[in-house]
Write an enzyme that holds these catalytic residues in place. Structure first.
Site, PDB file in Angstrom:
ATOM      1  N   ASN A  60       0.784  -1.240   0.000  1.00  0.00           N
ATOM      2  CA  ASN A  60       0.000   0.000   0.000  1.00  0.00           C
ATOM      3  C   ASN A  60       0.815   1.289   0.000  1.00  0.00           C
ATOM      4  OD1 ASN A  60      -2.434  -1.246  -0.182  1.00  0.00           O
ATOM      5  ND2 ASN A  60      -3.018  -0.968   1.957  1.00  0.00           N
ATOM      6  N   GLU A 108      -2.719  -0.454  -7.837  1.00  0.00           N
ATOM      7  CA  GLU A 108      -4.120  -0.583  -7.413  1.00  0.00           C
ATOM      8  C   GLU A 108      -4.725   0.811  -7.385  1.00  0.00           C
ATOM      9  OE1 GLU A 108      -5.479  -3.189  -3.884  1.00  0.00           O
ATOM     10  OE2 GLU A 108      -5.483  -1.168  -3.055  1.00  0.00           O
ATOM     11  N   TRP A 164     -10.470  -8.096  11.360  1.00  0.00           N
ATOM     12  CA  TRP A 164      -9.705  -7.648  10.187  1.00  0.00           C
ATOM     13  C   TRP A 164      -8.219  -7.725  10.501  1.00  0.00           C
ATOM     14  CZ3 TRP A 164      -6.895  -2.810  10.194  1.00  0.00           C
ATOM     15  CH2 TRP A 164      -6.081  -2.672   9.051  1.00  0.00           C
ATOM     16  N   ARG A 216     -15.190  -2.930   5.896  1.00  0.00           N
ATOM     17  CA  ARG A 216     -14.761  -4.226   5.393  1.00  0.00           C
ATOM     18  C   ARG A 216     -15.955  -5.034   4.900  1.00  0.00           C
ATOM     19  NH1 ARG A 216     -10.719  -2.142   4.699  1.00  0.00           N
ATOM     20  NH2 ARG A 216      -8.711  -2.448   5.661  1.00  0.00           N
ATOM     21  N   ASP A 260      -7.612 -11.652  -4.584  1.00  0.00           N
ATOM     22  CA  ASP A 260      -7.498 -10.552  -3.625  1.00  0.00           C
ATOM     23  C   ASP A 260      -7.704 -11.072  -2.201  1.00  0.00           C
ATOM     24  OD1 ASP A 260      -7.325  -7.855  -2.752  1.00  0.00           O
ATOM     25  OD2 ASP A 260      -9.518  -7.761  -2.680  1.00  0.00           O
ATOM     26  N   HIS A 289      -1.678   1.966   9.617  1.00  0.00           N
ATOM     27  CA  HIS A 289      -2.686   2.064   8.540  1.00  0.00           C
ATOM     28  C   HIS A 289      -3.313   3.456   8.621  1.00  0.00           C
ATOM     29  CE1 HIS A 289      -5.892   0.796   5.813  1.00  0.00           C
ATOM     30  NE2 HIS A 289      -5.294  -0.365   5.634  1.00  0.00           N
ATOM     31  N   SER A 333       2.468  -2.173   5.133  1.00  0.00           N
ATOM     32  CA  SER A 333       3.499  -3.211   5.274  1.00  0.00           C
ATOM     33  C   SER A 333       4.871  -2.686   4.854  1.00  0.00           C
ATOM     34  CB  SER A 333       3.127  -4.437   4.438  1.00  0.00           C
ATOM     35  OG  SER A 333       3.019  -4.105   3.066  1.00  0.00           O
TER      36      SER A 333
HETATM   37  O1  SFD Z   1      -5.780  -4.330   2.396  1.00  0.00           O
HETATM   38  C1  SFD Z   1       4.974 -10.034  19.959  1.00  0.00           C
HETATM   39  N1  SFD Z   1      -1.993  -4.264   5.990  1.00  0.00           N
HETATM   40  C2  SFD Z   1      -1.702  -3.879   4.679  1.00  0.00           C
HETATM   41  N2  SFD Z   1      -0.530  -3.365   4.275  1.00  0.00           N
HETATM   42  C3  SFD Z   1      -0.189  -3.279   2.951  1.00  0.00           C
HETATM   43  O2  SFD Z   1       0.906  -2.807   2.602  1.00  0.00           O
HETATM   44  N3  SFD Z   1      -1.060  -3.733   1.992  1.00  0.00           N
HETATM   45  C4  SFD Z   1      -2.302  -4.236   2.306  1.00  0.00           C
HETATM   46  O3  SFD Z   1      -3.031  -4.738   1.448  1.00  0.00           O
HETATM   47  C5  SFD Z   1      -2.719  -4.117   3.698  1.00  0.00           C
HETATM   48  N4  SFD Z   1      -3.993  -4.586   4.134  1.00  0.00           N
HETATM   49  C6  SFD Z   1      -3.986  -5.455   5.216  1.00  0.00           C
HETATM   50  C7  SFD Z   1      -3.008  -5.236   6.218  1.00  0.00           C
HETATM   51  C8  SFD Z   1      -3.055  -6.053   7.374  1.00  0.00           C
HETATM   52  C9  SFD Z   1      -4.023  -7.068   7.473  1.00  0.00           C
HETATM   53  C10 SFD Z   1      -4.066  -7.912   8.709  1.00  0.00           C
HETATM   54  C11 SFD Z   1      -4.939  -7.289   6.428  1.00  0.00           C
HETATM   55  C12 SFD Z   1      -4.904  -6.488   5.301  1.00  0.00           C
HETATM   56  C13 SFD Z   1      -5.945  -8.403   6.508  1.00  0.00           C
HETATM   57  C14 SFD Z   1      -1.256  -3.627   7.081  1.00  0.00           C
HETATM   58  C15 SFD Z   1       0.137  -4.190   7.358  1.00  0.00           C
HETATM   59  O4  SFD Z   1       0.104  -5.577   7.451  1.00  0.00           O
HETATM   60  C16 SFD Z   1       0.673  -3.565   8.656  1.00  0.00           C
HETATM   61  O5  SFD Z   1       0.683  -2.182   8.463  1.00  0.00           O
HETATM   62  C17 SFD Z   1       2.076  -4.031   9.070  1.00  0.00           C
HETATM   63  O6  SFD Z   1       2.160  -5.434   9.102  1.00  0.00           O
HETATM   64  C18 SFD Z   1       2.472  -3.456  10.437  1.00  0.00           C
HETATM   65  O7  SFD Z   1       3.744  -3.932  10.787  1.00  0.00           O
HETATM   66  P1  SFD Z   1       4.204  -4.130  12.329  1.00  0.00           P
HETATM   67  O8  SFD Z   1       5.575  -4.725  12.286  1.00  0.00           O
HETATM   68  O9  SFD Z   1       3.962  -2.906  13.075  1.00  0.00           O
HETATM   69  O10 SFD Z   1       3.157  -5.223  12.933  1.00  0.00           O
HETATM   70  P2  SFD Z   1       3.051  -6.799  12.570  1.00  0.00           P
HETATM   71  O11 SFD Z   1       3.508  -7.073  11.191  1.00  0.00           O
HETATM   72  O12 SFD Z   1       1.646  -7.199  12.891  1.00  0.00           O
HETATM   73  O13 SFD Z   1       4.078  -7.519  13.586  1.00  0.00           O
HETATM   74  C19 SFD Z   1       3.856  -7.576  14.965  1.00  0.00           C
HETATM   75  C20 SFD Z   1       4.819  -8.600  15.544  1.00  0.00           C
HETATM   76  O14 SFD Z   1       4.869  -8.540  16.963  1.00  0.00           O
HETATM   77  C21 SFD Z   1       4.771  -9.839  17.504  1.00  0.00           C
HETATM   78  N5  SFD Z   1       4.269  -9.688  18.862  1.00  0.00           N
HETATM   79  N6  SFD Z   1       6.190 -10.589  20.087  1.00  0.00           N
HETATM   80  C22 SFD Z   1       6.630 -10.828  21.352  1.00  0.00           C
HETATM   81  N7  SFD Z   1       5.910 -10.530  22.452  1.00  0.00           N
HETATM   82  C23 SFD Z   1       4.674  -9.964  22.353  1.00  0.00           C
HETATM   83  N8  SFD Z   1       3.985  -9.666  23.473  1.00  0.00           N
HETATM   84  C24 SFD Z   1       4.163  -9.689  21.064  1.00  0.00           C
HETATM   85  N9  SFD Z   1       3.001  -9.156  20.603  1.00  0.00           N
HETATM   86  C25 SFD Z   1       3.085  -9.153  19.262  1.00  0.00           C
HETATM   87  C26 SFD Z   1       3.886 -10.567  16.509  1.00  0.00           C
HETATM   88  O15 SFD Z   1       3.988 -11.979  16.624  1.00  0.00           O
HETATM   89  C27 SFD Z   1       4.457 -10.051  15.197  1.00  0.00           C
HETATM   90  O16 SFD Z   1       5.640 -10.739  14.870  1.00  0.00           O
HETATM   91  S1  SFD Z   1      -5.389  -3.787   3.670  1.00  0.00           S
HETATM   92  O17 SFD Z   1      -6.412  -4.038   4.654  1.00  0.00           O
HETATM   93  O18 SFD Z   1      -5.066  -2.405   3.581  1.00  0.00           O
HETATM   94  P1  AMP Z   2      -8.188  -0.946   2.493  1.00  0.00           P
HETATM   95  O1  AMP Z   2      -8.337  -2.169   1.665  1.00  0.00           O
HETATM   96  O2  AMP Z   2      -9.470  -0.297   2.858  1.00  0.00           O
HETATM   97  O3  AMP Z   2      -7.276  -1.149   3.656  1.00  0.00           O
HETATM   98  O4  AMP Z   2      -7.441   0.120   1.583  1.00  0.00           O
HETATM   99  C1  AMP Z   2      -6.222  -0.149   0.938  1.00  0.00           C
HETATM  100  C2  AMP Z   2      -5.662   1.160   0.469  1.00  0.00           C
HETATM  101  O5  AMP Z   2      -6.582   1.806  -0.405  1.00  0.00           O
HETATM  102  C3  AMP Z   2      -5.377   2.156   1.561  1.00  0.00           C
HETATM  103  O6  AMP Z   2      -4.252   2.900   1.159  1.00  0.00           O
HETATM  104  C4  AMP Z   2      -6.614   3.020   1.597  1.00  0.00           C
HETATM  105  O7  AMP Z   2      -6.372   4.299   2.117  1.00  0.00           O
HETATM  106  C5  AMP Z   2      -6.975   3.068   0.128  1.00  0.00           C
HETATM  107  N1  AMP Z   2      -8.423   3.221  -0.125  1.00  0.00           N
HETATM  108  C6  AMP Z   2      -9.393   2.330   0.189  1.00  0.00           C
HETATM  109  N2  AMP Z   2     -10.602   2.775  -0.199  1.00  0.00           N
HETATM  110  C7  AMP Z   2     -10.396   3.964  -0.778  1.00  0.00           C
HETATM  111  C8  AMP Z   2     -11.253   4.936  -1.367  1.00  0.00           C
HETATM  112  N3  AMP Z   2     -12.574   4.750  -1.454  1.00  0.00           N
HETATM  113  N4  AMP Z   2     -10.680   6.052  -1.858  1.00  0.00           N
HETATM  114  C9  AMP Z   2      -9.354   6.253  -1.775  1.00  0.00           C
HETATM  115  N5  AMP Z   2      -8.499   5.379  -1.231  1.00  0.00           N
HETATM  116  C10 AMP Z   2      -9.000   4.251  -0.732  1.00  0.00           C
END
Ligand code: SFD
Ligand code: AMP
Length: 643
Positions: A63, A127, A220, A251, A354, A391, A442
């Site tokens: 993203n 995207e 989520w 979602r 997806d 996010h 990510s």
């Molecule tokens: O579509 C301990 N995210 C998306 N990012 C993208 O780039 N593209 C996407 O398509 C994204 N989408 C999405 C995303 C996440 C999820 C779940 C879905 C869809 C379904 C967001 C990214 O994944 C997110 O921003 C990053 O992963 C954040 O990274 P970070 O490192 O802050 O968190 P992490 O990866 O969750 O890792 C956490 C770690 O900590 C560990 N942990 N270890 C020891 N002791 C403890 N007490 C602990 N507690 C946690 C975990 O095991 C893990 O290793 S979409 O929705 O936008």
């Molecule tokens: P999401 O799947 O909702 O986590 O969104 C993935 C990425 O698309 C994030 O960067 C969001 O900010 C962006 N996004 C989702 N929906 C929209 C929308 N309706 N308009 C603009 N950006 C969006």
């Protein structure tokens, strides 16, 4: 005997907590700089790095990609995008710091083997403006392999998996390490370190989720992100920021499939049960939130808000018009039946992939309910609140920005020596753990992990002494951390049902109680995301009782011990949230939450960071207001707000 625990003491230079995206980025970068300086790096994850954290199931898009090389966008463009989406409130220095390096991280992902979609000219398939499509089922495995290679190949570091970190060790205001326990063996861990990098993700299940009963556990964001980053930094006495900013993602209903690909790649509309498009029909509402209601894209919270208004007026459900979107994309092939069939198949594949890449349960729900996206719309809904700094939320620790991006004015407020260091000396944060730098996702989280790790190694080189650890404090922490096991052992035979016992509470019940408080009083789904001062005060009162009862948590085994501490972590995230919502007397992001007693933005005071700090010595909270300052000039319209 659960009480026989072996003590394992590990000494290291840099301690990386977590094994997710930010931690893997930190591992790669730290290994490089540690090798040059003869330092040791230790990474600790509560799970197995290959499939831990938010990316465990994979993702279907990256993203954050700015596209600096081909001049598509500039760092300033990205900062403006983030600033607008957070309605003006963001740390521009932090966002810019990530944006200027994120492309190189994405190129590394590709080099390590992550398939990024390419078009017929070999260019990345976008995207949206900032998002790239990937075949990402194995995204985490690819990223983990690079981290493991970097740490393990030259003996620079070591990795501890299945060790749950509970909390910090301190030497005055300097971090000294962390304590935790193995979730598989009777081992209590004491990590002593010169610097610590927190990357334990965000917080899920602080609020009652929509999915309950048979669907419980589905969310989520991953349920195993349980607020450990926030707990760790709060307990270390670090200043926290944006604790009022929860993220409410819209979602696909009941299996939480993300919507980004549908809105951006497939260019879908969402309509209510009467066929109305709230984004069009409710455009006037946006003026109430001007100037941010006028920016493009419309901020995520305001997009939510318009849909919520439809729901509150009884126009639900809201549907993602998948069949319409797919139909439109295939329309130009209509005259050629073979080409049309091929295109439809391609779109159908993309639609399923997806979800198969990142939210498999959504694909399962589609299959189970006979949904064919090219034929039938699917319901979408605003989900329960999440705490996530990476996010479209912003909660996390208040960290120093990099020196070279500061102006004279911002340097005073935003810089204290080392990039991504919190207000606790030697304690660094990245990803969901650091606040006020949203939209890193990510790729940006991995990048921020790299930035923070490089900076932490510099800190160690310049402050190369091992802090003191008070052994009496360690012993007290060990007793406190393991106490739920002895509580259970002592009392479980006193009742016929071990779940019901006047002497203790099991973690599952404790979690339900926390979620009920937050849901009903702090603006969860049952309250339509609405709250007010009295409800928030009541939430604080009830949280106080819950806190008292946390002393009575009971665990039957190591797994439950982890569940106990996960819920304590969630509880502290909840308290920081409620306190900060009370502190800001306004509706501070409509669509994320609504303060019924303060239904408007407070235009004079909107542009500020609401920070808080817990003092473990006095058991008291301090609320702090910090200014929003700019490293890039802001558009004229925003000046109207006096920010
Ligand atoms: O579509 C301990 N995210 C998306 N990012 C993208 O780039 N593209 C996407 O398509 C994204 N989408 C999405 C995303 C996440 C999820 C779940 C879905 C869809 C379904 C967001 C990214 O994944 C997110 O921003 C990053 O992963 C954040 O990274 P970070 O490192 O802050 O968190 P992490 O990866 O969750 O890792 C956490 C770690 O900590 C560990 N942990 N270890 C020891 N002791 C403890 N007490 C602990 N507690 C946690 C975990 O095991 C893990 O290793 S979409 O929705 O936008
Ligand atoms: P999401 O799947 O909702 O986590 O969104 C993935 C990425 O698309 C994030 O960067 C969001 O900010 C962006 N996004 C989702 N929906 C929209 C929308 N309706 N308009 C603009 N950006 C969006």
């Amino acid at each position: 005997m659960p009480q026989q625990f072996e003590d394992v003491v590990v000494e290291t230079d840099l301690l990386i907590l977590g094994g997710g995206m930010a931690a893997c980025g930190a591992a790669v970068e730290a290994a490089y700089w540690a090798k040059q300086n003869g330092l040791k790096v230790t990474l600790v994850d509560k799970a197995a790095v290959d499939r831990s954290g938010a990316v465990a199931m994979g993702l279907s898009a990256i993203n954050q990609y700015v596209g600096l090389k081909d001049g598509t966008n500039t760092v300033k463009d990205y900062v403006e995008y983030v600033r607008n989406d957070l309605m003006g409130i963001t740390r521009e220095d932090l966002v810019a710091s990530i944006a200027r390096h994120v492309d190189s991280t994405v190129h590394l992902f590709e080099k390590w083997g992550l398939p990024i979609w390419k078009d017929e000219n070999g260019k990345y398939v976008h995207e949206g403006r900032w998002q790239l499509m990937i075949n990402g089922e194995s995204y985490k495995v690819v990223v983990a392999e690079a981290a493991k290679n970097a740490l393990l190949q030259d003996g620079v570091g070591e990795i501890y998996e299945r060790v749950f970190i509970v909390g910090p060790l301190l030497d005055g205001n300097r971090i000294a390490g962390a304590v935790g326990f193995s979730v598989r063996e009777n081992k209590f861990y004491v990590f002593k370190a010169k610097a610590v990098l927190v990357a334990m993700g965000g917080a899920v299940h602080v609020f009652k989720p929509r999915s309950s009963g048979e669907g419980m556990g589905r969310a989520w964001y991953p349920p195993w992100n349980s607020g450990s980053s926030a707990y760790f930094t709060i307990q270390a006495g670090a200043e926290m920021t944006c604790q009022e900013v929860r993220f409410i993602p819209v979602r696909f209903k009941d299996a939480y499939g993300p919507v980004g690909a549908w809105f951006l790649l497939f260019k879908s509309r969402a309509t209510n049960s009467q066929g109305g498009n709230y984004m069009v029909e409710r455009r006037d509402e946006l003026e109430k939130w001007a100037p941010y209601g006028r920016v493009k894209p419309i901020p995520a919270n305001l997009r939510n808000w318009l849909g919520m208004l439809d729901i509150m007026e009884g126009k639900g459900p809201i549907y993602m018009r998948t069949e319409e979107a797919i139909g439109k994309l295939a329309e130009q092939y209509k005259d050629d039946p073979r080409a049309y069939k091929k295109k439809m198949k391609e779109l159908e594949n993309e639609a399923w992939e997806d979800f198969l890449d990142m939210t498999i349960s959504q694909a399962l729900l589609w299959a189970a309910t006979n949904v064919q996206p090219e034929q039938k719309s699917s319901e979408i809904a605003a989900a329960e609140p999440y705490f996530i700094g990476s996010h479209s939320g912003a909660s996390g620790a208040w960290v120093s920005g990099p020196e070279d991006l500061q102006t004279e004015e911002t340097k005073e407020e935003y810089f204290w020596g080392y990039a991504n260091m919190s207000t606790v000396t030697g304690l660094f944060c990245a990803g969901d753990a650091s606040g006020a730098s949203s939209h890193k996702f990510s790729s940006g989280s991995h990048t921020e992990g790299r930035i923070a790790a490089k900076s932490a190694i510099q800190f160690i080189v310049e402050n190369n002494q091992m802090p003191n650890v008070d052994e009496a404090e360690v012993a007290a922490l060990k007793a406190k951390i393991l106490k739920p096991l002895s509580t259970f052992e002592q009392h479980s035979n006193e009742t016929t049902d071990p779940d019901i016992n006047p002497n203790y509470i099991r973690p599952r019940m404790f979690m339900f109680r926390l979620q009920k408080i937050m849901d009903e009083y702090a603006g969860g789904i049952s309250a339509q995301f609405s709250t007010n001062e009295s409800q928030l005060s009541r939430a604080l009162e009830l949280l106080q009782f819950l806190k008292e009862d946390s002393d009575k948590l009971a665990a039957e085994n190591l797994h439950e011990l982890m569940r106990c501490w996960e819920n304590v972590h969630r509880m502290w995230q909840a308290e920081a949230h409620v306190r900060t919502m009370l502190f800001r007397e306004e509706t501070r992001w409509p669509g994320y939450y609504f303060r019924a007693d303060r239904p408007k933005m407070n235009q004079d005071e909107w542009l500020c960071f609401a920070n808080c700090k817990y003092d473990p010595r006095t058991n008291s909270w301090e609320m702090i207001k910090r200014p929003v300052l700019h490293i890039f000039p802001q558009p004229k319209e925003h000046e109207l707000l006096g920010g």
